[in-house]
Design a protein around this motif. Structure first.
Motif, PDB file in Angstrom:
ATOM      1  N   SER A   2      43.836  25.464  46.241  1.00  0.00           N
ATOM      2  CA  SER A   2      43.841  25.055  47.421  1.00  0.00           C
ATOM      3  C   SER A   2      43.159  23.868  47.929  1.00  0.00           C
ATOM      4  CB  SER A   2      42.516  26.307  47.123  1.00  0.00           C
ATOM      5  OG  SER A   2      41.891  25.441  46.214  1.00  0.00           O
ATOM      6  N   PHE A   3      43.080  23.840  48.665  1.00  0.00           N
ATOM      7  CA  PHE A   3      43.267  22.152  49.283  1.00  0.00           C
ATOM      8  C   PHE A   3      42.099  21.959  50.433  1.00  0.00           C
ATOM      9  CE2 PHE A   3      46.644  24.183  51.969  1.00  0.00           C
ATOM     10  CZ  PHE A   3      46.632  23.564  53.186  1.00  0.00           C
ATOM     11  N   VAL A   4      41.796  21.257  51.174  1.00  0.00           N
ATOM     12  CA  VAL A   4      41.115  20.853  52.148  1.00  0.00           C
ATOM     13  C   VAL A   4      41.826  20.572  53.146  1.00  0.00           C
ATOM     14  CG1 VAL A   4      39.026  19.081  52.847  1.00  0.00           C
ATOM     15  CG2 VAL A   4      39.242  19.821  50.388  1.00  0.00           C
ATOM     16  N   THR A   5      41.342  21.496  54.712  1.00  0.00           N
ATOM     17  CA  THR A   5      42.521  20.769  55.008  1.00  0.00           C
ATOM     18  C   THR A   5      41.392  19.609  56.670  1.00  0.00           C
ATOM     19  OG1 THR A   5      40.791  22.768  56.695  1.00  0.00           O
ATOM     20  CG2 THR A   5      43.282  23.112  55.505  1.00  0.00           C
ATOM     21  N   LEU A   6      42.519  18.740  57.145  1.00  0.00           N
ATOM     22  CA  LEU A   6      42.861  17.933  57.739  1.00  0.00           C
ATOM     23  C   LEU A   6      42.863  18.379  59.370  1.00  0.00           C
ATOM     24  CD1 LEU A   6      42.545  15.029  55.070  1.00  0.00           C
ATOM     25  CD2 LEU A   6      40.936  16.106  55.607  1.00  0.00           C
ATOM     26  N   GLU A   7      42.039  17.646  59.973  1.00  0.00           N
ATOM     27  CA  GLU A   7      42.692  17.401  61.737  1.00  0.00           C
ATOM     28  C   GLU A   7      44.019  16.586  61.313  1.00  0.00           C
ATOM     29  OE1 GLU A   7      42.250  14.532  64.518  1.00  0.00           O
ATOM     30  OE2 GLU A   7      39.461  15.825  64.169  1.00  0.00           O
ATOM     31  N   PRO A   8      45.245  17.257  61.879  1.00  0.00           N
ATOM     32  CA  PRO A   8      46.062  16.658  61.888  1.00  0.00           C
ATOM     33  C   PRO A   8      46.245  15.354  62.422  1.00  0.00           C
ATOM     34  CG  PRO A   8      46.367  17.962  63.087  1.00  0.00           C
ATOM     35  CD  PRO A   8      45.198  18.173  62.266  1.00  0.00           C
ATOM     36  N   SER A   9      45.757  14.525  62.939  1.00  0.00           N
ATOM     37  CA  SER A   9      46.057  13.243  63.425  1.00  0.00           C
ATOM     38  C   SER A   9      45.821  11.747  62.615  1.00  0.00           C
ATOM     39  CB  SER A   9      44.124  12.709  63.762  1.00  0.00           C
ATOM     40  OG  SER A   9      43.701  12.510  63.351  1.00  0.00           O
ATOM     41  N   LEU A  10      46.165  11.259  61.498  1.00  0.00           N
ATOM     42  CA  LEU A  10      46.296  10.724  60.561  1.00  0.00           C
ATOM     43  C   LEU A  10      47.583  10.364  60.424  1.00  0.00           C
ATOM     44  CD1 LEU A  10      43.652   8.353  59.341  1.00  0.00           C
ATOM     45  CD2 LEU A  10      44.073   9.508  57.720  1.00  0.00           C
ATOM     46  N   VAL A  11      48.111   9.328  60.956  1.00  0.00           N
ATOM     47  CA  VAL A  11      49.819   8.792  60.340  1.00  0.00           C
ATOM     48  C   VAL A  11      49.826   8.206  58.755  1.00  0.00           C
ATOM     49  CG1 VAL A  11      51.859   7.770  60.560  1.00  0.00           C
ATOM     50  CG2 VAL A  11      50.402   9.570  62.136  1.00  0.00           C
ATOM     51  N   ALA A  12      50.952   8.219  58.236  1.00  0.00           N
ATOM     52  CA  ALA A  12      51.013   7.418  56.869  1.00  0.00           C
ATOM     53  C   ALA A  12      52.287   6.663  56.424  1.00  0.00           C
ATOM     54  CB  ALA A  12      50.035   8.025  55.689  1.00  0.00           C
ATOM     55  N   GLU A  13      52.199   6.263  55.779  1.00  0.00           N
ATOM     56  CA  GLU A  13      53.955   5.631  55.258  1.00  0.00           C
ATOM     57  C   GLU A  13      53.614   6.275  54.552  1.00  0.00           C
ATOM     58  OE1 GLU A  13      56.894   1.930  55.117  1.00  0.00           O
ATOM     59  OE2 GLU A  13      55.060   1.990  56.683  1.00  0.00           O
ATOM     60  N   VAL A  14      54.721   6.137  53.466  1.00  0.00           N
ATOM     61  CA  VAL A  14      54.927   6.704  51.777  1.00  0.00           C
ATOM     62  C   VAL A  14      55.936   6.093  51.774  1.00  0.00           C
ATOM     63  CG1 VAL A  14      53.285   8.683  51.973  1.00  0.00           C
ATOM     64  CG2 VAL A  14      55.757   9.048  52.826  1.00  0.00           C
ATOM     65  N   GLY A  15      56.873   6.050  50.711  1.00  0.00           N
ATOM     66  CA  GLY A  15      57.817   6.304  49.915  1.00  0.00           C
ATOM     67  C   GLY A  15      58.061   6.788  49.354  1.00  0.00           C
ATOM     68  N   TYR A  16      59.772   7.337  49.222  1.00  0.00           N
ATOM     69  CA  TYR A  16      60.221   8.479  48.076  1.00  0.00           C
ATOM     70  C   TYR A  16      61.965   8.644  48.615  1.00  0.00           C
ATOM     71  CZ  TYR A  16      63.095   9.570  53.079  1.00  0.00           C
ATOM     72  OH  TYR A  16      63.951   9.465  53.699  1.00  0.00           O
ATOM     73  N   GLU A  17      61.778   8.873  47.416  1.00  0.00           N
ATOM     74  CA  GLU A  17      63.345   8.509  46.955  1.00  0.00           C
ATOM     75  C   GLU A  17      64.606   9.488  47.883  1.00  0.00           C
ATOM     76  OE1 GLU A  17      62.889  10.095  42.521  1.00  0.00           O
ATOM     77  OE2 GLU A  17      61.762   8.244  42.436  1.00  0.00           O
ATOM     78  N   HIS A  18      64.618  11.016  47.745  1.00  0.00           N
ATOM     79  CA  HIS A  18      64.948  11.760  48.814  1.00  0.00           C
ATOM     80  C   HIS A  18      64.524  13.128  48.945  1.00  0.00           C
ATOM     81  CE1 HIS A  18      66.563  12.771  44.417  1.00  0.00           C
ATOM     82  NE2 HIS A  18      66.967  14.138  45.319  1.00  0.00           N
ATOM     83  N   MET A  19      65.408  14.006  49.667  1.00  0.00           N
ATOM     84  CA  MET A  19      64.932  15.011  50.293  1.00  0.00           C
ATOM     85  C   MET A  19      66.011  15.852  49.528  1.00  0.00           C
ATOM     86  SD  MET A  19      63.148  14.561  52.871  1.00  0.00           S
ATOM     87  CE  MET A  19      62.465  16.123  53.446  1.00  0.00           C
ATOM     88  N   GLU A  20      65.168  16.820  49.243  1.00  0.00           N
ATOM     89  CA  GLU A  20      65.738  18.710  48.697  1.00  0.00           C
ATOM     90  C   GLU A  20      64.939  19.529  49.570  1.00  0.00           C
ATOM     91  OE1 GLU A  20      66.873  21.019  46.091  1.00  0.00           O
ATOM     92  OE2 GLU A  20      66.734  19.160  45.706  1.00  0.00           O
ATOM     93  N   GLY A  21      65.805  19.621  50.504  1.00  0.00           N
ATOM     94  CA  GLY A  21      66.365  20.510  51.532  1.00  0.00           C
ATOM     95  C   GLY A  21      65.064  19.905  52.744  1.00  0.00           C
ATOM     96  N   THR A  22      64.361  20.896  53.240  1.00  0.00           N
ATOM     97  CA  THR A  22      63.120  20.147  53.834  1.00  0.00           C
ATOM     98  C   THR A  22      61.962  19.163  53.441  1.00  0.00           C
ATOM     99  OG1 THR A  22      62.305  22.223  54.262  1.00  0.00           O
ATOM    100  CG2 THR A  22      63.944  21.703  55.981  1.00  0.00           C
ATOM    101  N   ARG A  23      62.197  19.423  52.290  1.00  0.00           N
ATOM    102  CA  ARG A  23      60.962  17.976  51.578  1.00  0.00           C
ATOM    103  C   ARG A  23      61.765  17.238  50.647  1.00  0.00           C
ATOM    104  NH1 ARG A  23      56.383  23.563  49.357  1.00  0.00           N
ATOM    105  NH2 ARG A  23      56.539  24.896  51.641  1.00  0.00           N
ATOM    106  N   PHE A  24      60.280  16.820  49.981  1.00  0.00           N
ATOM    107  CA  PHE A  24      60.874  15.484  49.481  1.00  0.00           C
ATOM    108  C   PHE A  24      60.398  16.129  48.111  1.00  0.00           C
ATOM    109  CE2 PHE A  24      57.455  12.647  52.281  1.00  0.00           C
ATOM    110  CZ  PHE A  24      58.158  12.231  52.896  1.00  0.00           C
ATOM    111  N   ARG A  25      62.008  15.300  47.400  1.00  0.00           N
ATOM    112  CA  ARG A  25      62.320  15.904  46.132  1.00  0.00           C
ATOM    113  C   ARG A  25      61.009  16.073  44.652  1.00  0.00           C
ATOM    114  NH1 ARG A  25      62.563  17.443  41.447  1.00  0.00           N
ATOM    115  NH2 ARG A  25      64.696  17.359  40.152  1.00  0.00           N
ATOM    116  N   HIS A  26      60.177  15.039  45.504  1.00  0.00           N
ATOM    117  CA  HIS A  26      59.278  14.059  44.224  1.00  0.00           C
ATOM    118  C   HIS A  26      58.390  13.934  44.705  1.00  0.00           C
ATOM    119  CE1 HIS A  26      62.528  14.263  41.171  1.00  0.00           C
ATOM    120  NE2 HIS A  26      63.352  13.678  41.757  1.00  0.00           N
ATOM    121  N   THR A  27      57.475  13.759  43.914  1.00  0.00           N
ATOM    122  CA  THR A  27      55.605  13.598  44.338  1.00  0.00           C
ATOM    123  C   THR A  27      56.608  11.909  45.470  1.00  0.00           C
ATOM    124  OG1 THR A  27      54.386  13.936  43.056  1.00  0.00           O
ATOM    125  CG2 THR A  27      53.590  12.301  44.058  1.00  0.00           C
TER     126      THR A  27
END
Length: 361
Positions: free
Chosen positions: A303-328
């Motif tokens: 379960s999770f707390v829903t937030l108004e989708p108004s905040l943008v963050a920059e994140v680092g990632y390695e690669h995609m697995e389909g439509t999602r980030f493969r790792h955290t």
């Protein structure tokens, strides 16, 4: 089973470095090989008896009868191999499909072994016959491995190697198109270090601007001191829907408390949120929402707390697995200058496709 190297064995690990290191940067030189994206596996074979052990030393044997069969057909009668179980579909590694192979029902295991058979790629030899090779340098272990698998054929493979850093750089650039993780470098002159980070891994690193649309509480969170566990991240698809792409975690305890306080003004009712139907099975089938249970999470509270989708963050990632980030993903910074609607899949780097068969050749 009676082998010179017996389970449990914790495999040798790798530490991350930036960029492919020079071949002469380590005494005795380096050997480079592709970094596979599957289940790390140490194979113990003594005649007709085979044990497949995971990185954590848990047995994988029952989940991969097809790999057991392949090992019996393609490896020496008594050996211990270090490698990776992988699954390929249409010439590309598919980790999600591989993870589906971990199933409690024997009938389902048998069906998946037939429908989506896995393969094994070997990259080290720990024992052969009555001889342990753990104390031998990698140059010797690799040479013996090549001889041991000289007559092997698919679905058992020998990973390719090179001592040329320029070739490794080329592999790093093109093999990602087949779903590989990057490149691994091994010291030619060092013995096998069980559970030691003696190898070097070079992985792809990218950044993306994402919408922060929710968060989960940390397992140590209390009513008196709520702590953030992870941020739930989204990107807008072409049809305008906000699709869940992964999470960002790894915050200090003080930062977890700060983030909960920071995000409180953005908390909204679930019914007003684009992911409000996350508990609905049909909605989960769309793969756009967070919260779906898997064999890995079991009964974990998602379960999770829903937030108004108004905040943008920059994140680092390695690669995609389909439509999602493969790792955290790794949180980098807030982006108050970005509009949430501008956070689309279009910003992501498209990797040129590469056929896995060419990697295995």
């Amino acid at each position: 089973m009676d082998l010179p190297v017996m389970p449990p064995v914790k495999p040798m690990l790798a530490k991350s470095v930036k960029g492919v290191p020079a071949a002469d940067s380590v005494d005795g030189g380096l050997s480079y090989e592709p970094k596979w994206d599957g289940f790390r596996c140490i194979v113990f074979r003594d005649g007709d008896e085979v044990v497949l052990a995971s990185r954590s030393t848990k047995e994988l044997t029952r989940y991969f009868p097809d790999v057991v069969e392949a090992v019996l057909a393609n490896t020496p009668a008594r050996c211990v191999l270090d490698g990776e179980i992988f699954l390929a579909i249409d010439g590309r590694l598919e980790f999600d499909a591989l993870s589906q192979r971990i199933h409690p029902a024997a009938s389902r295991v048998a069906k998946l072994a037939e429908q989506t058979p896995a393969s094994f790629v070997a990259f080290d030899l720990l024992a052969l016959g009555d001889e342990s090779l753990m104390d031998e340098p990698f140059s010797v272990r690799r040479s013996r491995l090549e001889d041991a698998l000289a007559s092997a054929s698919a679905p058992v493979h020998l990973t390719r190697t090179t001592t040329d850093a320029a070739v490794a750089e080329e592999w790093f650039g093109i093999f990602e198109g087949a779903g590989l993780d990057g490149v691994v470098a091994k010291a030619l002159g060092k013995p096998y270090a069980e559970n030691g980070r003696q190898m070097l891994k070079i992985k792809h690193a990218r950044t993306a601007d994402v919408v922060v649309a929710g968060y989960r509480l940390h397992k140590t969170s209390t009513d008196d001191r709520p702590l953030l566990g992870s941020l739930l991240l989204g990107l807008y698809a072409d049809d305008g829907t906000l699709q869940h792409v992964g999470v960002a975690a790894s915050f200090t305890e003080s930062r977890r408390a700060e983030l909960v306080e920071l995000l409180q003004p953005l908390v909204v009712d679930t019914t007003q949120h684009p992911w409000g139907q996350w508990q609905d099975a049909d909605a989960q089938a769309s793969s756009r929402l967070p919260g779906g249970q898997s064999r890995w999470t079991g009964t974990k509270d998602l379960s999770f707390v829903t937030l108004e989708p108004s905040l943008v963050a920059e994140v680092g990632y390695e690669h995609m697995e389909g439509t999602r980030f493969r790792h955290t993903a790794q949180f980098k910074r807030w982006r108050p200058d970005r509009e949430p609607e501008s956070c689309t899949y279009g910003q992501l780097e498209e990797v040129a496709r590469y056929d896995l068969d060419d990697v295995l050749t």
